[in-house]
Design a protein around this motif. Structure first.
Motif, PDB file in Angstrom:
ATOM      1  N   ARG A  57       0.815  -1.258   0.105  1.00 28.91           N
ATOM      2  CA  ARG A  57      -0.156  -0.140  -0.025  1.00 28.91           C
ATOM      3  C   ARG A  57       0.789   1.285   0.070  1.00 28.91           C
ATOM      4  N   LYS A  79       4.008   5.770  -5.605  1.00 33.35           N
ATOM      5  CA  LYS A  79       3.812   5.898  -6.974  1.00 33.35           C
ATOM      6  C   LYS A  79       2.745   6.607  -7.517  1.00 33.35           C
ATOM      7  N   ARG A  80       1.592   6.611  -7.062  1.00 35.38           N
ATOM      8  CA  ARG A  80       0.429   7.680  -7.136  1.00 35.38           C
ATOM      9  C   ARG A  80       1.106   9.036  -7.301  1.00 35.38           C
ATOM     10  N   VAL A  81       2.149   9.437  -6.066  1.00 32.87           N
ATOM     11  CA  VAL A  81       2.263  11.065  -5.874  1.00 32.87           C
ATOM     12  C   VAL A  81       3.519  11.090  -6.629  1.00 32.87           C
ATOM     13  N   ASN A 137       5.606   5.170 -17.901  1.00 32.73           N
ATOM     14  CA  ASN A 137       6.155   4.068 -17.018  1.00 32.73           C
ATOM     15  C   ASN A 137       5.881   2.993 -17.807  1.00 32.73           C
ATOM     16  N   GLN A 181       2.560   1.664  -3.536  1.00 39.16           N
ATOM     17  CA  GLN A 181       1.369   2.364  -4.439  1.00 39.16           C
ATOM     18  C   GLN A 181       1.275   3.659  -4.034  1.00 39.16           C
ATOM     19  N   LEU A 182       1.030   4.213  -2.950  1.00 38.48           N
ATOM     20  CA  LEU A 182       0.974   5.470  -2.609  1.00 38.48           C
ATOM     21  C   LEU A 182       1.862   6.500  -3.063  1.00 38.48           C
ATOM     22  N   THR A 237       8.635   5.128  -9.143  1.00 33.89           N
ATOM     23  CA  THR A 237       8.260   4.257 -10.352  1.00 33.89           C
ATOM     24  C   THR A 237       8.165   2.663 -10.123  1.00 33.89           C
TER      25      THR A 237
END
Length: 125
Positions: free
Chosen positions: A42, A48-50, A111, A45-46, A54
């Motif tokens: 989690r 990565k989202r911000v 990406n 992934q957080l 990568t």
């Protein structure tokens, strides 16, 4: 940011290159013995989202690296030896232009990972 999230970020930032989620978990457990693998995923992934990390799939597993806005790159991953080579976005610029011209489609090529065989793993001939 929780201490566990900061630990995950520190672990990825300390690594040169890619690191698997399992390895992040093992290193994070040294500081936070009760952290679970789901928390690691989690958090990654957080991040990565911000745009802080990568991800790339190597050997059917997710690996992560710190995002570098000054040295953006994509990946080529060998399906035999799992070797990873970086690929400059310049190589994909013409591809992107053709998609826009022919289809009116603007691709997100930030990406992208290209699978195939590296020169060492290609059959002779």
């Amino acid at each position: 940011m929780t201490p566990q999230r900061l630990s995950v970020l520190d672990i990825v930032a300390a690594r040169t290159g890619h690191i698997g989620a399992d390895e992040v978990w093992n290193l994070a457990k040294e500081q936070h013995p009760y952290v679970d693998l789901a928390t690691i995923y989690r958090t990654l992934q957080l991040l990565k989202r911000v745009g802080v990390v990568t991800e790339v799939i190597i050997g059917n597993k997710l690996h992560f690296e710190l995002a570098d806005q000054h040295n953006r790159h994509n990946h080529m991953v060998c399906s035999t030896c799992d070797g990873v080579q970086t690929l400059s976005p310049d190589y994909l610029a013409e591809f992107s232009q053709r998609l826009e011209q022919e289809f009116g489609f603007t691709p997100d090529l930030d990406n992208i990972t290209i699978g195939g065989l590296c020169s060492s793993c290609q059959p002779p001939g």
